[in-house]
Structure formats: structure tokens, C-alpha cells
Enzyme design. Structure first.
Site, PDB file in Angstrom:
ATOM      1  N   LYS A 267       0.854  -1.183   0.000  1.00  0.00           N
ATOM      2  CA  LYS A 267       0.000   0.000   0.000  1.00  0.00           C
ATOM      3  C   LYS A 267       0.890   1.234   0.000  1.00  0.00           C
ATOM      4  CE  LYS A 267      -3.093   2.582   3.096  1.00  0.00           C
ATOM      5  NZ  LYS A 267      -3.709   2.590   4.450  1.00  0.00           N
ATOM      6  N   LYS A 279     -10.232  13.134   8.058  1.00  0.00           N
ATOM      7  CA  LYS A 279      -9.678  12.800   9.371  1.00  0.00           C
ATOM      8  C   LYS A 279      -9.586  14.049  10.248  1.00  0.00           C
ATOM      9  CE  LYS A 279      -6.416   9.177   7.790  1.00  0.00           C
ATOM     10  NZ  LYS A 279      -6.767   8.047   8.678  1.00  0.00           N
ATOM     11  N   ASP A 290       1.586   6.580   5.610  1.00  0.00           N
ATOM     12  CA  ASP A 290       0.584   5.606   5.182  1.00  0.00           C
ATOM     13  C   ASP A 290       1.040   4.810   3.967  1.00  0.00           C
ATOM     14  OD1 ASP A 290      -1.803   4.399   5.877  1.00  0.00           O
ATOM     15  OD2 ASP A 290      -3.016   5.666   4.563  1.00  0.00           O
ATOM     16  N   ASP A 349     -12.247   6.870   4.236  1.00  0.00           N
ATOM     17  CA  ASP A 349     -10.969   6.676   4.915  1.00  0.00           C
ATOM     18  C   ASP A 349     -10.569   5.206   4.979  1.00  0.00           C
ATOM     19  OD1 ASP A 349      -8.664   7.566   6.127  1.00  0.00           O
ATOM     20  OD2 ASP A 349      -9.507   7.550   8.144  1.00  0.00           O
ATOM     21  N   GLU A 351      -9.585   3.628   2.496  1.00  0.00           N
ATOM     22  CA  GLU A 351      -9.070   3.646   1.114  1.00  0.00           C
ATOM     23  C   GLU A 351      -8.018   2.579   0.858  1.00  0.00           C
ATOM     24  OE1 GLU A 351      -5.647   4.850   3.013  1.00  0.00           O
ATOM     25  OE2 GLU A 351      -7.669   5.522   3.455  1.00  0.00           O
ATOM     26  N   ARG A 353      -7.818  -0.599   1.602  1.00  0.00           N
ATOM     27  CA  ARG A 353      -8.338  -1.869   1.076  1.00  0.00           C
ATOM     28  C   ARG A 353      -8.821  -1.713  -0.365  1.00  0.00           C
ATOM     29  NH1 ARG A 353     -12.386  -2.187   5.990  1.00  0.00           N
ATOM     30  NH2 ARG A 353     -10.712  -0.832   6.762  1.00  0.00           N
TER      31      ARG A 353
END
Length: 507
Positions: A267, A279, A290, A349, A351, A353
């Protein structure tokens, strides 16, 4: 001005040299700081191998129980070599001894950078080598200077490493490869999103591929649209430009081997605002990390390359931001993924997956023998295992003991969770094949992994790593920085020692 590729060259660890046999005065005269490690009960004969052994023995009698290092002194040579002495249980597991090693090395980094010596005495040969290996790993981790953007450069902490007292030459090639892989992972994860935007990331991966002899393929937005990667593109559609992309790197030790033995998937959300479901400040502050899953893929691939591993490997990077704005995807949007399944968006949020769903589907099309994906996917996993562990999930439940053992042996501990059809009940949708997530149900880490499993070919063994331990204040195991680079050591244990791509050794 240096480029990111120039900076990544600095992730190479310092040199490790070895001096077998006794640590003579001449050898010690070339060392600035010496780490001496002894068992909790020191055999009488071992003191003869400790520099200024009688003095150290006397100091150890007055040590504070449980302190690491136990005592500090200096040799009476020209360098006034600093000596840090510690005790460790010879039967302790890897995480405990790596943590001990980090604490020992932290004392060294308080001094001016120099040549660090390692001397382990009082153990049998096998344990001596294992502990020395872990101390080398800790010194190499501490030697890396994390990225910083200050007007004055951060000085190096450690110039080189010298191993003393072993009965044979070891080489430490595995430790050096792991250290470089971990450094690359920490380097990438630490970069701010304006330094590592999507364009810069894909360019860097191309430059790394050229330097390492990997095959490089970029799938841009137009190509992904033609392929039908709707789940990933839904996340990317809020971006100001079309720089989002999949990147595939191919490592082929045998040029004739077109089919990958193993695919690694990461990811790469380079910044996550949460999208339309924005967020709050505290949750968004560190969302440049992330993309940590993709950084683990880069570090692992580089480490395997350094070790000249014989498996054919594909590495996949799903690179985009998750932005808010008038074009961003929204709750209740219905998306068609690359494998044809439709997804009802619940929370923008979630996102990660979405991005991984299409990437996993593409990785499966090449027919690998196994797939591992890495992602900073859910806060629920942190709630479940804290930042001391990472969560693991697999479509082969018989792998659970193997995954746990790899975590114990590498010192990067993991804990397995279930997935399956009964959890899919929680994310059934009236308007699509699947809901992206459940609006309020607990166990989101399990639901997210169960969702991802719907995009993996059932014939292919698959492991999902939810990187709860990507960031931990004060460091973790042997790594001293808050960004831990967790995943590289675990992956090498799984791929090399357990031969994930060649048929798991369940021992």
C-alpha cells in the site's frame, strides 16, 4: 541539489570487519567504543577474555540490577576506549535480546561517532554467534541517520563496526542486507509527502530498478482505466493530477523465469487525508507514513537482491494520495474493481483496502506461487495488538504457527487473526457485491483482511500484514527510531528460512 536516489545511497550500512580469537591490546587500541556482553551468570574463565576483566568484575558487583548497560568504564589505552558491559539471559528469545542490544547501543550513540567493537563472551559458540549477530543488527540500525531537513546536517553516530572474539569468520552478509532493507524502508516512510509525491516515488523506483537490474513497469491512470482498476482509481480521483500509478518491479535471478515465484504487494498511500470523510488533525498529522507497506516491499526486495536470493519476485506498489475535494469519491458510490466485483463505498478513509484490492487482483494474474501484502491498514489492529506487534492474516490457516514462529525468530513479532466467509456476512451489501467496510461493527482489521481475500485467487497462498508496528515511540526491538521499518526481517525469515515461494517448511 541531491535527488532522492542520491539520498537512498546513504542507506548503505557501515562496514563490518571481524577479528577472530582473543581481543588483544593492539586490536582494542583501534576501537572507540566497545560493547561487552556476558551471560547473567558469568563463568569464571570468561573474565579472562574481558579487557581489564578484574576491574570490570569489581564494577559489576556494584551494578544496579536490571540496568542496561550494567556498567561503563574506559580502557587505559591512548583512545581511552569506552567500555559498556551488559548481561543477557542466554535462553532469551530474539525480541528480548534485540531490545537489550538496542539499549546497549544507545549508550554508544551518546558519544562522538567512532569505531564500535562488539565482544560476546561466556556463551557456547552457537549462542555467541547469535548474540553477536543481534548486536551487529542493533549497531547497524543505530548507525543510520534518519532523513531530516535542517540547515545543518545531522552528524553520523557510528563510522564502522568491528566484531571481536568469534572462533571463525562469519561475514554478516544477512545482517548487512537486512539493515539496508530496513534503512530503505525507514527512509521512504520518513519522507514528507511533498518530498515523496507520486511522481517522485515512481521516478525513484525507476532509478532503483535501473541501478539494481530490476525490470520496471508503470501503469498510469489511463492504462489503469483501460484495465478496469476502478477501486484504486476511486481513491485516486480526488488528486489534483493523474500522477497516481501502479509500479511493478521484477527481480529475476534467472532471466528465463517469466512467472514469479513470489509477489510482494504494498500500500503506497503517500498521504491520507481521509478523503470526503476527513480525518481530524491528530489522526492526519503523520499520514505521510501511510505508504509504509510499499516501503517494506522496496526494502525487502532490495535485501533479497543483495543476498542474491534464487526466487523470481514481482514487487507491486499502489501509489496515490487520498485527498478531499469536489472530485473525490464519496460514501455510497458504487465502484467496479479490476476483477469485476462491485463495491459499495461506506467510508472514504477505508481507502487502503480499495487500493490493495485491484493491486492484489493484478498480482494474481501473473500466477505467483505465493503473495504477501503489507499495509498500514487499520487502527483496529493497533487496538488489538498495540504497536509492539503487527497483525497477520492468511487464506491458509495452517500457516498461522509458521507466521508466529517467523515473528519470534526474527524479533519482528506478529499475531494471526482469522478471516473467512462468516466475516463477509458483516460487509454484505444490498446494492453491490461487497460493502467496503461495516459502518459500526468491531474487528475492522479482520473485516478489512476478509475484504481483501475476495480479490485473491483462492489457489494462491496469500499473507496480509497489517503493520501496527510501523511506528512506535522509542523504537522497537533493535531499531531505535520511532519509524521502525518493521517487516523486512520478518519477511526474510518467511521467504528465505521458511521458503514461502517454494513450499513452506512447517518446521
Amino acid at each position: 541539489m541531491s535527488t532522492l536516489f542520491d539520498e537512498i545511497q546513504k542507506t548503505r550500512p557501515p562496514k563490518v570487519s571481524e577479528v577472530t580469537g582473543s581481543a588483544t591490546g593492539k586490536v582494542l587500541a583501534g576501537i572507540d567504543q566497545l560493547l561487552v556482553v556476558l551471560p547473567t551468570r558469568v563463568p569464571a574463565a570468561a573474565w579472562n577474555r574481558v579487557p581489564q576483566g578484574k576491574k570490570v568484575q569489581a564494577l559489576m558487583r556494584r551494578r544496579t540490577p536490571g540496568s542496561v548497560p550494567a556498567v561503563k568504564t574506559r580502557l587505559s589505552n591512548k583512545r581511552q576506549t569506552a567500555v559498556y558491559v551488559g548481561n543477557v539471559d542466554g535462553a532469551a528469545e530474539a525480541f528480548e535480546t534485540l531490545t537489550f542490544a538496542r539499549k546497549m547501543v544507545s549508550a554508544v550513540t551518546g558519544e562522538k561517532a567512532g569505531i564500535v567493537g562488539i565482544l560476546v563472551v561466556g556463551f557456547d559458540d552457537a549462542r555467541q554467534e547469535a548474540l553477536t549477530s543481534q548486536l551487529v543488527s542493533a549497531v547497524l540500525a543505530a548507525a543510520y541517520v534518519m532523513p531530516a531537513f535542517k540547515s545543518k546536517p545531522t552528524p553520523a553516530r557510528i563510522r564502522s563496526v568491528r566484531v571481536l572474539g568469534l572462533g571463525r569468520q562469519v561475514g554478516f552478509g544477512r545482517e548487512l542486507a537486512e539493515a539496508e532493507g530496513n534503512n530503505v524502508t525507514r527512509f521512504l516512510t520518513a519522507l514528507p509527502a511533498n518530498k515523496l509525491d507520486a511522481k517522485a516515488y515512481t521516478t525513484l523506483l525507476k532509478e532503483m530498478a535501473d541501478a539494481e537490474g530490476w525490470q520496471y513497469k508503470k501503469y498510469g491512470v489511463n492504462e489503469l482505466e483501460k484495465l478496469g482498476a476502478g477501486a484504486f482509481l476511486a481513491v485516486a480521483q480526488g488528486n489534483a493530477d493523474d500522477s497516481a500509478a501502479f509500479v511493478r518491479l521484477r527481480y529475476r535471478p534467472d532471466a528465463k523465469n517469466a512467472t514469479p515465484d513470489l509477489s510482494l504487494v504494498g500500500k503506497g498511500i503517500i498521504f491520507d487525508t481521509g478523503g470526503t470523510n476527513l480525518k481530524p488533525f491528530t489522526s492526519m498529522l503523520d499520514m505521510h507514513i501511510d505508504m509504509g507497506g510499499s516501503a517494506v516491499v522496496a526494502g525487502t526486495l532490495l535485501a533479497l537482491s543483495r543476498l542474491k536470493h534464487d526466487a523470481a519476485i514481482d514487487a507491486w506498489f499502489a501509489i496515490t494520495e487520498n485527498r478531499t475535494g469536489p472530485t473525490a469519491y464519496k460514501s455510497q458510490d458504487v465502484i467496479t474493481a479490476l476483477n469485476g466485483k462491485t463495491i459499495q463505498t461506506i467510508h472514504t478513509d477505508a481507502e487502503g483496502r480499495m487500493a490493495l484490492a485491484d493491486t492484489l487482483a493484478m498480482a494474481c494474474e501473473a500466477g505467483p506461487k505465493a503473495i504477501v501484502d503489507y499495509a498500514t491498514l487499520t487502527g483496529a489492529c493497533i487496538n488489538a495488538v498495540t504497536t509492539r506487534y503487527s497483525g497477520v492474516f492468511t487464506n491458509r490457516p495452517d500457516l498461522h504457527p509458521v507466521l508466529k514462529k517467523c515473528g519470534r525468530e526474527s524479533g519482528e513479532r506478529v499475531w494471526p487473526f482469522p478471516i473467512g466467509d462468516d466475516f463477509i456476512e458483516e460487509i454484505k451489501s444490498d446494492t453491490a457485491d461487497l460493502a467496503q467496510c461495516a459502518p459500526s461493527a468491531g474487528g475492522d482489521h479482520i473485516l478489512a483482511a476478509s475484504f481483501l481475500n475476495e480479490f485473491v485467487d483462492k489457489k494462491i497462498p496469500w499473507v496480509h500484514v497489517d503493520l501496527s508496528a510501523c511506528s512506535r515511540k522509542g523504537g522497537l526491538a533493535h531499531v531505535p527510531s520511532q519509524l521502525t521499518g518493521f517487516g523486512v526481517r520478518f519477511s526474510l525469515q518467511l521467504i528465505i528460512d521458511k521458503d514461502l515461494a517454494g513450499g513452506i517448511d512447517n518446521g
